[in-house]
Design an enzyme around this catalytic site. Structure first.
Site, PDB file in Angstrom:
ATOM      1  N   LYS A  19      43.323  36.078  41.827  1.00 51.42           N
ATOM      2  CA  LYS A  19      43.463  36.314  43.266  1.00 51.42           C
ATOM      3  C   LYS A  19      42.104  36.603  43.880  1.00 51.42           C
ATOM      4  O   LYS A  19      41.143  36.980  43.197  1.00 51.42           O
ATOM      5  CB  LYS A  19      44.430  37.469  43.555  1.00 51.42           C
ATOM      6  CG  LYS A  19      44.021  38.840  42.994  1.00 51.42           C
ATOM      7  CD  LYS A  19      43.094  39.632  43.894  1.00 51.42           C
ATOM      8  CE  LYS A  19      42.766  41.007  43.309  1.00 51.42           C
ATOM      9  NZ  LYS A  19      41.674  41.700  44.041  1.00 51.42           N
ATOM     10  N   ASP A 165      47.881  45.692  41.274  1.00 52.10           N
ATOM     11  CA  ASP A 165      47.768  44.264  41.554  1.00 52.10           C
ATOM     12  C   ASP A 165      48.845  43.427  40.880  1.00 52.10           C
ATOM     13  O   ASP A 165      48.969  42.231  41.169  1.00 52.10           O
ATOM     14  CB  ASP A 165      46.391  43.740  41.109  1.00 52.10           C
ATOM     15  CG  ASP A 165      45.273  44.151  42.054  1.00 52.10           C
ATOM     16  OD1 ASP A 165      45.560  44.451  43.226  1.00 52.10           O
ATOM     17  OD2 ASP A 165      44.100  44.161  41.616  1.00 52.10           O
TER      18      ASP A 165
END
Length: 326
Positions: A19, A165
């Protein structure tokens, strides 16, 4: 869904997507020590590959994970034991199924991670591996329990307990993360965004970067929290990378640059090479450059990695999916 036969190893494989933080706002520390975040995540095609092998011979009291092997260009320093989040993720699925569905004869399994995502680079590589491992363990152990899925809410909760995350790396796409980053709201993002990612040969500790930001703010430096994501949201809806580039922002960047002043040269070199804009990704030290297209992203990687010693680069694009079993 059915479980593999005894003595017949079966291999499950998943992609664990990295990401980038297009926007990261960081509030002052909360009472629990964590920081309230406003993070716009985008998943990227750059991914690790996680493999879980069902070794067969299911037994109730058998150890669940026989071993973990890490390979690939970024394997160095990645733990190959129970301290790896992917290992923990497999155990969490097993424990959840035991608690909710009762004891069951389950097999030994083996894990392998091929690391293509830079480690300690602010790209959620470890979290992505954990997300992929959750899906693999769900698929493997679910077969023995005769269930297809434990449900996304359960996976999200198990993921959030592993790390802030992990829920996003399960979801993928583009999303706003609040709380510690684990409370997700999907965001519309038209078009494809091309990124040049420049990794450093020296990592940065995420807790150290947050601590440095707190320290800088106490001294009147580091900047005020940027928690408003309306402008970047509108830019993403437009599908225009030039507009999105104007709104790249990371509250942690001053702290990362204070700890690693050399990253300033990387950011400058990327823009000079043709990137629309550059940003330290998350807690760093990876620098992410938004580019007008795939060719421009490859050119930025080529120029920056030659100009800045100790760097490696890759061109990729987003948004991509979350962790997915192949």
């Amino acid at each position: 869904m059915s479980a593999p036969l005894d003595n017949e190893p079966f291999v499950y494989t998943a992609r664990a997507h990295s990401k980038v933080n297009i926007h990261l706002g960081v509030e002052e520390p909360r009472e629990d020590g964590f920081h309230e975040l406003a993070s716009v995540f985008q998943s990227l095609e750059l991914h690790d590959t996680v493999t879980l092998t069902d070794l067969g011979n299911p037994e109730v009291d058998k150890p669940r994970i026989q071993g973990l092997k890490v390979t690939g260009p970024h394997a160095q320093g990645v733990p190959e034991d129970y301290t790896n989040l992917a290992w923990t993720a497999v155990n969490r699925i097993m424990q959840y199924l035991y608690t909710t569905h009762g004891p069951k004869a389950l097999p030994e399994v083996a894990l392998e991670i091929h690391k293509a995502i830079p480690t300690a680079g602010g790209m959620a590589g470890g979290s992505a591996d954990a997300a992929a491992a959750l899906r693999l363990a769900e698929r493997c152990y679910g077969g023995y329990y005769g269930i297809d899925s434990v449900g996304e809410p359960i996976l999200d909760a198990l993921g959030a307990a592993l790390g802030s995350d992990v829920p996003f790396t399960l979801l993928g796409g583009t999303a706003l993360g609040t709380g510690r980053g684990e409370q997700l709201t999907p965001m519309m993002a038209r078009g494809t965004y091309h990124w040049a990612l420049i990794a450093s040969d020296r990592g940065l500790s995420t807790p150290q970067v947050f601590h440095k930001l707190d320290e800088m703010r106490e001294k009147g430096r580091g900047g005020a929290p940027h928690m408003d994501t309306a402008a970047v949201s509108q830019a993403l809806i437009s599908g225009d990378p030039h507009r999105v580039a104007q709104h790249l922002h990371n509250d942690l960047q001053p702290a990362a640059l204070s700890l690693r002043p050399d990253l300033r040269k990387t950011l400058e070199a990327g823009v000079a090479a043709g990137a629309l804009a550059g940003i330290v990704s998350g807690s760093g030290p990876t620098c992410a450059f938004l580019c007008a297209g795939a060719e421009e992203a490859r050119e930025v990687v080529s120029q920056v990695t030659v100009e800045i010693p100790g760097t490696k680069g890759v061109a990729t694009h987003g948004p991509a999916s979350g962790a997915v079993v192949l």
